[in-house]
Design an enzyme around this catalytic site. Sequence first.
Site, short mmCIF file in Angstrom:
data_model
loop_
_atom_site.label_atom_id
_atom_site.label_comp_id
_atom_site.label_asym_id
_atom_site.label_seq_id
_atom_site.Cartn_x
_atom_site.Cartn_y
_atom_site.Cartn_z
N HIS A 54 54.64 66.16 50.10
CA HIS A 54 53.90 65.00 49.58
C HIS A 54 54.08 63.82 50.54
O HIS A 54 55.17 63.58 51.05
CB HIS A 54 54.41 64.64 48.18
CG HIS A 54 53.54 63.63 47.48
ND1 HIS A 54 53.58 62.29 47.77
CD2 HIS A 54 52.60 63.78 46.52
CE1 HIS A 54 52.71 61.65 47.00
NE2 HIS A 54 52.10 62.54 46.23
N GLU A 65 54.28 60.64 50.14
CA GLU A 65 55.28 59.61 49.81
C GLU A 65 56.67 60.07 50.24
O GLU A 65 57.44 59.28 50.80
CB GLU A 65 55.26 59.33 48.29
CG GLU A 65 56.28 58.26 47.92
CD GLU A 65 56.37 57.99 46.44
OE1 GLU A 65 55.36 58.10 45.72
OE2 GLU A 65 57.49 57.69 45.97
O1 0O3 Z 1 51.73 60.11 44.36
P1 0O3 Z 1 50.48 60.61 43.70
O2 0O3 Z 1 50.09 61.95 44.29
O3 0O3 Z 1 50.56 60.62 42.24
O4 0O3 Z 1 49.36 59.59 44.16
P2 0O3 Z 1 48.10 58.95 43.50
O5 0O3 Z 1 47.39 59.88 42.62
O6 0O3 Z 1 47.33 58.36 44.62
O7 0O3 Z 1 48.63 57.78 42.58
C1 0O3 Z 1 49.18 56.63 43.10
C2 0O3 Z 1 50.64 56.79 43.35
C3 0O3 Z 1 51.13 56.27 44.65
C4 0O3 Z 1 50.36 55.65 45.50
C5 0O3 Z 1 52.52 56.45 45.02
O8 0O3 Z 1 53.37 56.10 44.00
#
Ligand code: 0O3
Length: 345
Positions: free
Chosen positions: A149, A151
Amino acid sequence: MSSASPGIDPAGTPTIAGSGEPATGKRVLLAKPRGYCAGVDRAVIAVEKALDLYGAPVYVRKEIVHNRHVVETLRERGAIFVEETSEVPEGALVVFSAHGVSPMVHAEAEERNLRTIDATCPLVTKVHKEVNRFAKDDYDILLIGHEGHEEVEGTAGEAPDKVQLVDKAEDVGKVDVRDPSKVIWLSQTTLSVDETMERVDQLRERFPGLADPPSDDICYATTNRQVAVKAMAPECDLVLVVGSTNSSNSKRLVEVALKAGARDAHLIDFATEVDETWLEGVVTVGVTSGASVPDNLVMDLLTWLAARGWGQVDEVTTANEKIAFALPKELRKAVKSEAAGPSES
Ligand code: 0O3
Ligand code: SF4
């Protein structure tokens, strides 16, 4: 938990007030909070503002948020989504996505003389800072998150030699720490709260001295959306979660709904993806959406359901969110001077 008694207006548009449906027992429970969080709102506005201020094209590294509709809409307005900064022409403008980037990505952008707007959510930045702080104090950092992922790649990239990723239960046994009294767990912001705590318990069995993060890394929006879906799930024959398949927090809502007692649950990007066989024998449909989902997609789904007899909509409210974040600093000044109008010189 509180619930309103909304409905559908005569034009078939879902509304939060009104009623008048025949007594079929069919109803929709609509989770609140759902949809856009403060970090997503800020990131999407950042790309829109960049397009307004500087014109197309605006490059965006990775999907600004993990939502097909959002990405397509921005692409139509002139955003160009790339996987890596190396794909951005020298000197061009690039926006970093809400999920955050590692210091290496910042360095690459600088090397290529790129102009950057960092739309990393402040709550992701907070976790980056925790990694830095504990790495500096020479801790081993166990980062609970999903392998691959974005992040997690950005967060781990703050101190790659001090961070070990713990994704599945079997990863717990693979962790290797130098000093069991100097080990801390941190996490991705969009995980299942319950599963994360299970992982922490497993880690703590191995490392009783495991330190907790200074504050929750799973953010308010992720937590609140899970609490809301849990509140309605036991009453639902079917839960429909609006969100994209690469959205971690949206996928977690499907899992949380099923664990909390929903008989069935599915993730859909658009109302048209609902398989009508899912509705067979269903009386109560739960509806919610991930943190990257604009609410017009949920309204489309309510309209689609209303046309099939699910016109009564009861909102299930477990929290009222009032959080908003200021725009990325690179845009604040430009937006201010735009608002002040042209200077006389
Ligand atoms: O991290 P996630 O795959 O849930 O990402 P989304 O769907 O874009 O949602 C926003 C969350 C984010 C930017 C990181 O916390
Ligand atoms: Fe920020 Fe949480 Fe939204 Fe992620 S889900 S962008 S951490 S507010």
